[in-house]
Design an enzyme around this catalytic site. Structure first.
Site, PDB file in Angstrom:
ATOM      1  N   THR A  60       8.536  12.764 -30.016  1.00 35.78           N
ATOM      2  CA  THR A  60       7.869  13.446 -28.903  1.00 35.78           C
ATOM      3  C   THR A  60       8.662  13.325 -27.611  1.00 35.78           C
ATOM      4  O   THR A  60       8.509  14.160 -26.720  1.00 35.78           O
ATOM      5  CB  THR A  60       6.431  12.891 -28.740  1.00 35.78           C
ATOM      6  OG1 THR A  60       5.888  12.637 -30.029  1.00 35.78           O
ATOM      7  CG2 THR A  60       5.536  13.882 -28.059  1.00 35.78           C
ATOM      8  N   LYS A  99       2.167   7.115 -27.102  1.00 34.39           N
ATOM      9  CA  LYS A  99       3.428   7.881 -27.069  1.00 34.39           C
ATOM     10  C   LYS A  99       3.273   9.187 -26.309  1.00 34.39           C
ATOM     11  O   LYS A  99       4.240   9.711 -25.752  1.00 34.39           O
ATOM     12  CB  LYS A  99       3.976   8.105 -28.486  1.00 34.39           C
ATOM     13  CG  LYS A  99       3.166   9.042 -29.390  1.00 34.39           C
ATOM     14  CD  LYS A  99       3.519  10.501 -29.280  1.00 34.39           C
ATOM     15  CE  LYS A  99       2.512  11.375 -30.007  1.00 34.39           C
ATOM     16  NZ  LYS A  99       2.723  12.813 -29.790  1.00 34.39           N
TER      17      LYS A  99
HETATM   18  O1  LIG Z   1       3.118  18.515 -28.859  1.00 27.33           O
HETATM   19  P1  LIG Z   1       2.641  17.104 -28.639  1.00 27.33           P
HETATM   20  O2  LIG Z   1       3.295  16.439 -27.488  1.00 27.33           O
HETATM   21  O3  LIG Z   1       1.136  17.048 -28.610  1.00 27.33           O
HETATM   22  O4  LIG Z   1       3.077  16.255 -29.929  1.00 27.33           O
HETATM   23  C1  LIG Z   1       2.682  16.673 -31.200  1.00 27.33           C
HETATM   24  C2  LIG Z   1       2.621  15.525 -32.193  1.00 27.33           C
HETATM   25  O5  LIG Z   1       1.761  14.515 -31.734  1.00 27.33           O
HETATM   26  C3  LIG Z   1       3.957  14.975 -32.553  1.00 27.33           C
HETATM   27  O6  LIG Z   1       3.812  14.004 -33.561  1.00 27.33           O
END
Ligand SMILES: O=P(O)(O)OC[C@H](O)CO
Ligand SMILES: NC(=O)c1ccc[n+]([C@@H]2O[C@H](COP(=O)([O-])OP(=O)(O)OC[C@H]3O[C@@H](n4cnc5c(N)ncnc54)[C@H](O)[C@@H]3O)[C@@H](O)[C@H]2O)c1
Length: 325
Positions: free
Chosen positions: A240, A183
């Site tokens: 995200t 993701k």
């Molecule tokens: O800020 P990111 O894109 O690393 O996302 C944070 C977390 O993985 C969200 O679940």
């Protein structure tokens, strides 16, 4: 069960805040200024500014202190986890992996890395839609704890779960990991759509077709479809891909606005894991014959091999086919 959190970034600090509700919690930080800031001001000014932290969080920079704890929550960036485990005291009883990524050098998921580094520990994965600042301030959050040994997972859940921190158990370790790793790459793609002004329809299409890529890759690694459609997969993908609170989405937005990846990555202290996952994920997908055109597009953009317009044209000119393909 005494808990240690290994990694004093935003997510490690938020998890320590949750664990501290159940008793003193050790927080290992790599940066002395992070440990000092928490000890002196009860705030992680570098990685989680503005959130008052529990007095039950005990910061340290000494990995040897981990020996006193039975369960370690691993929250280093994915590429550094093996090195930190190798420098730490011998295996704890439970190793709970909270980072999201694939090790670049080996192509392994983190539970495989953890098993190699700590063969005697019960290895689990804790993953889901979880922005650190929301968890640290007590906003409601649900996530998946995947483990092969259910009894160990129940012990960990009993120690960590709270009404606003709901943990669902699963035995699909690979499934929980694949969702979190893939993701991040797809969130970069959604950020590009936002930065380039391609519209909400395009973003929804990317989420759905990106989920198809995640599913194809995950099934090939032994993940179950229902795990990929759950909190740690689709749930985290939707979060995200929808917010500039995501570092991955923000990185993609910058790319979409025409800024080079090298400039966007330079000097950043926070981690956008998708930038490290994209090349290894693409490599694995190509080796295994898994079609992942969105992941390949993100990899090309990050490496500066293609412009936004070129990858867009490539994606839009793919042959039309059935949705399940
Ligand atoms: O800020 P990111 O894109 O690393 O996302 C944070 C977390 O993985 C969200 O679940
Ligand atoms: N921030 C979130 O909301 C969130 C939520 C869920 C999962 N995660 C995952 O947690 C992991 C850690 O992210 P974060 O947000 O806590 O980090 P962060 O971006 O807030 O901070 C960077 C972290 O990287 C560490 N680091 C840098 N170089 C290192 C090295 N050589 N060895 C060991 N550590 C090093 C720093 O000490 C710091 O802890 C990532 O895999 C991320 O995907 C983050």
């Amino acid at each position: 069960m005494r808990i240690a959190v290994v990694g004093g970034g935003a997510w490690g600090t938020a998890l320590a805040q949750v664990a501290a509700q159940g008793g003193e919690t050790l927080l290992w930080a790599r940066e002395p200024e992070v440990a000092a800031s928490i000890a002196d001001t009860r705030e992680n000014k570098l990685f989680l500014p503005g959130v008052p932290l529990s007095s039950a969080i005990r910061p340290t920079t000494d990995l040897a202190d981990l020996a006193a704890c039975e369960a370690w929550l691993m929250v280093t960036p994915a590429q550094h986890m093996r090195r930190v485990l190798e420098a730490a005291p011998p295996s704890p009883r439970a190793l709970i992996l909270c980072s999201k990524g694939i090790e670049e050098s080996s192509g392994q998921l983190l539970h495989q890395v953890a098993r190699e580094a700590c063969p005697d520990a019960a290895v689990m994965v804790l993953s889901g839609p979880t922005f650190a600042h929301e968890v640290a301030t007590g906003l409601p959050t649900a996530l998946t704890l995947a483990a092969e040994i259910e009894a160990e997972a129940e012990t960990v859940r009993a120690r960590l779960a709270r009404p606003a921190f709901r943990i669902y158990l699963s035995d699909d370790v690979a499934g929980a990991e694949v969702g979190g790793a893939v993701k991040n790459v797809l969130a970069i793609a959604c950020g590009v759509v936002e930065g380039r002004g391609l519209g909400q329809n395009a973003r929804a299409a990317l989420i759905a077709r990106g989920f198809a890529e995640m599913t194809r890759f995950g099934l090939g690694r032994g993940a179950r479809a229902e795990t990929l459609a759950g909190l740690s997969g689709l749930g985290d993908l939707v979060l995200t891909c929808s917010s500039t609170s995501s570092r991955n989405f923000s990185l993609g937005k910058g790319l979409g606005q025409g800024r080079p990846a090298t400039e966007l990555m330079a000097d950043r202290r926070t981690v956008a894991e998708g930038a490290f996952t994209a090349p290894v994920l693409r490599r694995l997908a190509e080796q295994e014959g898994v079609d992942m055109p969105i992941v390949a597009a993100v990899d090309d953009l990050l490496a500066g091999r293609a412009s936004v317009d070129a990858v867009l044209e490539r994606l839009l000119s793919r042959p039309l086919r059935t949705e399940r393909a």
